[in-house]
Every structure is written in C-alpha cells, then in structure tokens.
Design an enzyme around this catalytic site. Structure first.
Site, mmCIF file in Angstrom:
data_model
loop_
_atom_site.group_PDB
_atom_site.id
_atom_site.type_symbol
_atom_site.label_atom_id
_atom_site.label_comp_id
_atom_site.label_asym_id
_atom_site.label_seq_id
_atom_site.Cartn_x
_atom_site.Cartn_y
_atom_site.Cartn_z
ATOM 1 N N GLY A 7 0.825 -1.203 0.000
ATOM 2 C CA GLY A 7 0.000 0.000 0.000
ATOM 3 C C GLY A 7 0.860 1.254 0.000
ATOM 4 N N GLY A 13 1.024 5.298 3.442
ATOM 5 C CA GLY A 13 2.159 4.490 3.015
ATOM 6 C C GLY A 13 3.213 5.288 2.281
ATOM 7 C CG ASP A 36 -0.364 1.096 -4.016
ATOM 8 O OD1 ASP A 36 -0.322 1.614 -2.882
ATOM 9 O OD2 ASP A 36 -1.387 1.113 -4.725
ATOM 10 C CB THR A 39 -7.233 0.999 -5.921
ATOM 11 O OG1 THR A 39 -6.752 1.661 -4.735
ATOM 12 C CG2 THR A 39 -7.007 -0.496 -5.782
ATOM 13 C CB THR A 126 -8.458 2.282 11.805
ATOM 14 O OG1 THR A 126 -9.305 3.365 12.175
ATOM 15 C CG2 THR A 126 -9.344 1.058 11.594
ATOM 16 C CG ASP A 127 -9.506 5.668 16.018
ATOM 17 O OD1 ASP A 127 -10.041 5.467 14.892
ATOM 18 O OD2 ASP A 127 -9.391 6.812 16.510
ATOM 19 C CD GLU A 128 -13.149 4.702 11.252
ATOM 20 O OE1 GLU A 128 -14.221 4.188 10.874
ATOM 21 O OE2 GLU A 128 -12.516 5.534 10.579
ATOM 22 C CE1 TYR A 150 -10.768 1.023 6.917
ATOM 23 C CE2 TYR A 150 -11.800 2.443 8.561
ATOM 24 C CZ TYR A 150 -10.657 1.951 7.941
ATOM 25 O OH TYR A 150 -9.424 2.386 8.353
ATOM 26 C CE LYS A 154 -7.263 -1.315 8.666
ATOM 27 N NZ LYS A 154 -6.054 -1.449 7.806
ATOM 28 C CE LYS A 189 -10.640 7.977 3.714
ATOM 29 N NZ LYS A 189 -9.514 7.462 4.476
#
Length: 325
Positions: A7, A13, A36, A39, A126-128, A150, A154, A189
């Site tokens: 990535g 990255g 990578d 995408t 991720t914190d998600e 998502y 993760k 984002k």
C-alpha cells in the site's frame, strides 16, 4: 534493512516511504520494495520524489495475489502493511471489496511472511475497530466492537495478526491510529474534501448535527509511531497512536472555513451517515512509554495542510472527478 511496504502509493504508506528514505527515522542502510495495486487512491505521484532513488523499487500488484507475495517476500527483513480499502462511505455501499482487501489480503500477507520467515511484520490498523465511546478512551485491551463494514474488516485483520502471532509465533504487531490528515490525502476524506470544495468556491457537506468527535493525528506523527513500533513493538501486541486533539466535526469545519477565508453560509447540512460512530478516543500511553510523542501541533499542521492543497491543485483536481462534492 530491507523493507517490503504494501500500500506504498497511498496517503499514509507513501508518507512513510518518503520519510524513511529521507533518513527521518535514522535508518541509513535501507532498501524499500514498494508494492501497490494502484487503485483509485493509490497514486504514483505520491512517490515521485523517491522514484529515482537507487534504494527504492516499485512493484505494481495486489496483496490478494498469493503468487506475487511468495515471489516478493523472501529476503526482506520486515513488512509494513498499509494496503487497505479505507473509506467508510464506500464500505457501506460495497462491503465485499473491503473484506477482500482488508481481511483476505492481510491474511495473504501474514501467510507469505510466515512462509518466507520474514523476521518482523507491522500491520497498520485504525481506532475504528473499537466502535464508539461516550466517555473516556480506549486502551489496547478494550474490546473490538466495530460498527461499519470498513471497521469490521479491519478488526478481522487485527485478529488474524494476533492469531498468527499466537499460533505460528510470527513477530507481528498492530498499530491503531486516530484520524489522519496532511498533504497527499485523497480528496474523499473530510479535510481534503472540505478544503478543495472551498477552494473551488463550493459548499461543505456536514453530516447530521456535526457533533461527532474525532481525534486528529498528523500523518508525520502517525508514521513516526509506526516506525517506533517496527523497532520496539512486541509480537502479538497492539499499539494505539493518537494525536491528542479531539474535535467535533462542526468545530473542525469552522476551522477549515476560517483557514480558507469562507463563512458559515458555505456549510451544507446532509443526512447523517448510516451507523455513524459518535466519538472516537484512544489512550496511547503504551506507545508513549516507548518514547512516542506527537510533534505536529494541530493548528500548525492544519494550516500547512490547507496551504499544501492551495498550492497543489494539479495534484488534486484530476482526482475529484469521481467524488460527490
């Protein structure tokens, strides 16, 4: 040290690769293999500054390609996996792509690293994965309670990393960061979307009441934390990486309007995102005990980020064709 960075052409990255080859982490003897798939969010322009560095090799490919991973992996001293589908809104409309890359792809990376006996692996998460928290902050021991496709994908990868450490003894650590921002972030984002909308004279779409809270982390600080985990992290352990600056989305929007010389009339209220987590907050004391400390003050980092987008329209304008403004 020979590193395989997956990535590597994405926002985070590519930042890590540029900083690593610049000597920012004190690694003088380093060779980078950058993998990578390219995408929509993987951009060769993000790596233009290191393209001709003799220590840098770029390979276009997919982490879901087991044969390619088996060819690339041997001889590397470490793997840092950034490869992921990352946009929550896209995961709500197409969860399959997120499961494929974020779960099956990571499983492939871990398997290939194990088979090639790569000494060290860091998986960037991720914190998600923790879900939403009303008060206090998550530690690495908090349960994983993801609420979006998502975040669920993760979380699945995080658990696979733990399983490979426990079952096979793979020396793999996981990092879980808060919301990143900085130059080269794909303009779907929040911060780059709002900034580029404003620079184009448009409005900014604010979800719901705008009171969702996020902790903001500059990408330079995030990558510094990742490298610290690469060097000092323990096998099978997770490490939170925070910025220490929590804001409501409405407050962040106000700061972006001010930075772009715009007023509140440019805010456009839109229906809230499905399953929108109310608040994220992480306790990163575990990593701070290893010496981590954010170095980019949020107001300075935000001002520099806005200035970068203002000065680099040739980078972001072609990327906005497929983005709902």
């Amino acid at each position: 040290m020979r590193l395989l960075i997956t990535g590597a052409a994405g926002f985070i990255g590519s930042n890590y690769v540029r900083k690593l080859l610049s000597g920012a982490y004190g690694a003088s003897e380093v060779q980078v293999t950058a993998l990578d798939k390219l995408t929509y969010a993987g951009n060769p322009a993000n790596l233009a500054s290191v393209r001709d560095d003799p220590r840098f090799t770029f390979v276009r490919g997919d982490i879901c390609d087991a044969r390619l991973l088996a060819e690339l992996m041997p001889g590397h001293d470490a793997v840092v996996n950034f490869a992921a589908e990352t946009h929550v809104d896209r995961s709500i409309t197409d969860a399959d792509a997120f499961v494929r890359t974020n779960v099956l792809g990571v499983a492939g990376v871990l398997q290939a690293a194990k088979d090639a006996r790569v000494p060290r692996v860091v998986h960037v998460s991720t914190d998600e994965v923790y879900g939403s928290i009303d008060s206090g902050s998550w530690t690495e021991e908090s349960p994983l309670l993801p609420n979006s496709p998502y975040a669920a994908a993760k979380a699945g990868a995080d658990l696979l990393a733990r399983a490979f450490a426990r079952t096979y003894g793979l020396d793999v650590s996981v990092t879980r960061c808060s919301n990143n921002y900085g130059p080269y972030q794909y303009p779907e984002k929040l911060i780059p979307l709002f900034v580029t909308n404003l620079l184009l004279g448009g409005t900014v779409p604010l979800y719901g009441d705008g009171l969702n809270v996020r902790d903001w982390l500059h990408v330079d600080d995030h990558c510094r934390g990742i490298h610290l985990v690469l060097e000092q992290g323990r096998p099978g352990e997770a490490y939170n990486i925070g910025g220490g600056h929590e804001l409501t989305n409405r407050r962040l929007t106000t700061l972006l309007l001010e930075a772009c010389g715009a007023g509140p009339e440019r805010i456009r209220a839109v229906p809230d995102r499905l399953g929108h987590d109310r608040r994220y907050s992480i306790d990163d004391a575990k990593l701070r005990n290893l010496g981590y400390q954010p170095q980019v003050a949020f107001r300075d980092g935000l001002a520099e980020t806005v200035a970068w987008y203002r000065d680099n329209p040739r980078w972001w304008q072609p990327l906005r064709r497929d983005i709902a403004a």
